[in-house]
Structures are given as C-alpha cells and as structure tokens.
Design a protein around this motif. Structure first.
Motif, mmCIF file in Angstrom:
data_model
loop_
_atom_site.group_PDB
_atom_site.id
_atom_site.type_symbol
_atom_site.label_atom_id
_atom_site.label_comp_id
_atom_site.label_asym_id
_atom_site.label_seq_id
_atom_site.Cartn_x
_atom_site.Cartn_y
_atom_site.Cartn_z
ATOM 1 N N THR A 20 0.940 -1.199 -0.218
ATOM 2 C CA THR A 20 0.396 0.340 -0.044
ATOM 3 C C THR A 20 1.098 1.160 0.127
ATOM 4 O OG1 THR A 20 -1.211 -1.239 1.598
ATOM 5 C CG2 THR A 20 -2.021 1.215 1.698
ATOM 6 N N ARG A 33 -6.355 -0.617 -4.450
ATOM 7 C CA ARG A 33 -6.905 -0.135 -4.393
ATOM 8 C C ARG A 33 -6.747 1.134 -2.865
ATOM 9 N NH1 ARG A 33 -13.272 0.008 -7.646
ATOM 10 N NH2 ARG A 33 -12.165 -1.160 -8.727
ATOM 11 N N LYS A 35 -7.714 4.438 0.275
ATOM 12 C CA LYS A 35 -8.754 5.550 0.619
ATOM 13 C C LYS A 35 -8.065 6.653 0.835
ATOM 14 C CE LYS A 35 -11.973 2.157 3.444
ATOM 15 N NZ LYS A 35 -13.078 2.061 4.447
ATOM 16 N N GLN A 37 -7.987 8.625 2.557
ATOM 17 C CA GLN A 37 -7.848 9.276 4.504
ATOM 18 C C GLN A 37 -6.254 8.261 5.073
ATOM 19 O OE1 GLN A 37 -10.530 7.589 3.229
ATOM 20 N NE2 GLN A 37 -11.611 7.140 5.149
ATOM 21 N N THR A 38 -6.186 6.555 3.722
ATOM 22 C CA THR A 38 -5.384 5.734 4.685
ATOM 23 C C THR A 38 -4.023 6.725 3.396
ATOM 24 O OG1 THR A 38 -6.444 4.433 4.588
ATOM 25 C CG2 THR A 38 -4.376 3.995 3.933
#
Length: 353
Positions: A20, A33, A35, A37-38
């Motif tokens: 990620t 994928r 997010k 905010q992540t």
C-alpha cells in the motif's frame, strides 16, 4: 550516519502493508485501491520520518521482477525482452546482472538485489554441471525466485522448454515422411537440453551409433573426448571447414537418410557440406532442427524446425513470478511445448511400397 528510512518503516508506522505504501508513494501496484484518508496518512508519516527515496533504487524497490544473466545466446535476450514487456505492463521494472557462467557471481548478484529489497528474481542461469551441491546451498531456501530451465534444486519454481516433447514431434514427422535411418547430431555435454533430446531419440532408435557428438558451435573445430555408450564407442564429429570426413561418416558410412540437429547454425554448416559433396536436400537426405528461430525461414532450402518459443518462455517466467507475488504461494513449474514447422528441407514425396 543516519539510518535510511525504508518503505517497511513507513508501513509499520502507518499501520498498513508495504504494498500500500508503494502504491501511494511510487504509483506501483495499480491493482491496489487505497482510501484517500489512508493515502494521506501514509504521506504524512513519510514527511514526518523525512523519507527520501533513493533515486537509483526508486524504480526498483517494490517493483520486481528482476533478472540475472549475461553472456546468454540470442534466445536469452529474446526471453529478456519478453520478461520486460510483461513486467512493464504490470508496472514493474527490471534490474539486471551479469552471471551466466559463474555460480559465485550469480550468488553475489542475488545478494546485491536483496539489498535493494527487490520483490523477486528471475534467473536465466540454471545449470552448473558438477556444481549442483553448491547451487543448492546458494539457492535452496531463497525466496521468490523463478528459473528459466530446471535447476538442480528440489522444489524450485521454473519454466522449461519441453525438449523431449519437441524431439518426439520431430521423430513423428520423420516416420510420417518415410525416413528410416535418422541420425542425431547433438552437442557434447550434460546440459538438460542435450540430455533430454538424446534420451527421447534413443526411445525411437536405441543404437548408439546413430548419435553423433559435436563440440559447441563456438568451438566447431575442437577435438572431442572418446565417449562410450553401452560399452560401444559413440561417433565423434567435428564439422570443420574441410568437413568431407564428417559427411562421409554421417551419411555414407552409416547410410543415414535424414539428420536431426539441435540448432539452425549447425544446420547451415551441414547444408554447405552436403552441397559440396553433391548431395541434394531433401531428395538424398532430409534435415530437421529440434529447436527453432526465424533463421530457418531464410536458408536454402528452408529448414523444418521446431517453432520458436523464446517469447512464450520469457512471458511465462514473468507471469509465474507475478502470480507468486500476488498470491503469496509458490506456483507450479511450467513446461512449454510447441509444434514442428515442416519446410522444404524434409518435404519429399512419399512413395508407396
């Protein structure tokens, strides 16, 4: 010296996996994928830890597969091109190292790759006759490593051309075409490509006098050692520029009606020697190649040969490693088969008996 911040450090701090972090900071692994905010949390951690990517390693870290080789024949570079096409399509890049004939250098290159935290390795160098134990000690318990060709390592993941199947396809065409006394010209040595071809040939023709050992193409005039098979001497052939003796032994002494060769370079040499002796192809003798390249289309006559699968082998190796990276489990080895392209060098009228 201040310790370099790694992607794994950022992943641990942000509470996410390394893949990620790669996606957010370097744009790789587009199948993941993240997010918004992540992604923002990862960037904030990277800024706080003062993460500065190494410019030389940026295209490598988190972007295997990688490849080890050098000094490979043209087929090796074709495989490399196919690996690169497949890797780039999946947003990976390659790092290469020179190691083909040196097992210690192969191991050294592998260790260098690990310093770059590569995701995986593809090795074109796989056979080291006489050094099998050393090969197993070096690579018996490594991580994600795919070999092109089967190494002497239990449980290794590899892609391999099915040499035995190719030989059987050629021999089936030999019989269909009405040839009765084929001879096999094969390079001396215990590489799998030669060993498997010899074994498949002997399934059809067990007589050792039908197998002729040659030096490697780059040492065509080198003398060969005496070799015995089942207690009998096996013929040795040196296809030098003089060549008259070779043709006499191959065709006249043994009364062969077709020759099976392991590559087009040897076939071209044989075509010239046969023409100099006034032998016609395929009327007097047929020619088959048990491997193939585009070169077979341009000889006179065109060579019957196994269809070239260099691109397929390279793509298969890359896809095996990509599958390993995606699933986390070692995939099964893969054998690549092909078909025989019948051309003028073996096409003669089949007469009824």
């Amino acid at each position: 010296m201040e310790a370099r911040i790694r992607l794994t450090d950022i992943a641990r701090e942000a509470g996410v996996c390394r893949a990620t972090v790669v996606k957010v900071l370097s744009g790789g692994n587009n199948n993941i994928r993240v997010k918004p905010q992540t992604a923002e949390r990862i960037k904030e951690v990277a800024r706080r830890l003062n993460y500065r990517p190494n410019l030389n390693a940026r295209a490598l870290t988190g972007r295997g597969p990688q490849l080890i080789d050098s000094m490979a024949p043209p087929s090796g570079w074709r495989q490399l091109a196919a690996i690169e096409r497949t890797a780039v399509f999946h947003h990976y890049r390659l790092m290469t190292a020179m190691a083909h004939d040196d097992l210690d250098k192969l191991h050294e290159s592998y260790q260098v790759f690990q310093q770059y935290n590569v995701d995986g390795v593809i090795s074109l160098a796989h056979e080291y006759p006489g050094e099998e134990e050393k090969l197993r000690n070096y690579f018996g318990d490594v991580g994600k490593m795919v070999f092109i060709g089967r190494p002497a390592i239990p449980g290794a993941v590899y892609v391999m051309f099915d040499y035995a199947d190719a030989m059987r396809r050629v021999l089936a065409e030999v019989r269909r075409s009405g040839y009765r006394r084929p001879g096999l010209l094969i390079e001396v040595g215990e590489y799998a490509s030669s060993r498997l071809r010899r074994k498949a040939f002997q399934e059809f023709h067990p007589e050792p006098e039908r197998i002729f050992l040659m030096p490697p193409i780059d040492r065509a005039d080198a003398p060969l050692p005496v070799v015995k098979v089942n207690g009998r001497f096996r013929y040795r052939v040196t296809l030098s520029c003089k060549g008259g003796r070779a043709v006499r032994e191959l065709i006249l002494t043994q009364q062969l009606d077709c020759l099976l060769l392991n590559n087009e370079l040897w076939a071209i040499r044989i075509l010239n020697l046969l023409a100099a002796r006034g032998l016609r192809i395929p009327d007097d003798i047929g020619i088959f190649c048990t491997s193939g390249s585009e070169l077979g289309n341009y000889t006179d006559p065109a060579l019957s040969s196994i269809r070239d699968v260099c691109d397929e082998i390279g793509s298969a190796a890359a896809n095996l490693l990509l599958d390993w990276l995606s699933r986390g489990q070692a995939p099964q080895p893969q054998l690549i088969t092909t078909d025989l392209l019948v051309r003028a060098s073996s096409q003669r009228p089949i007469t009824s008996t």
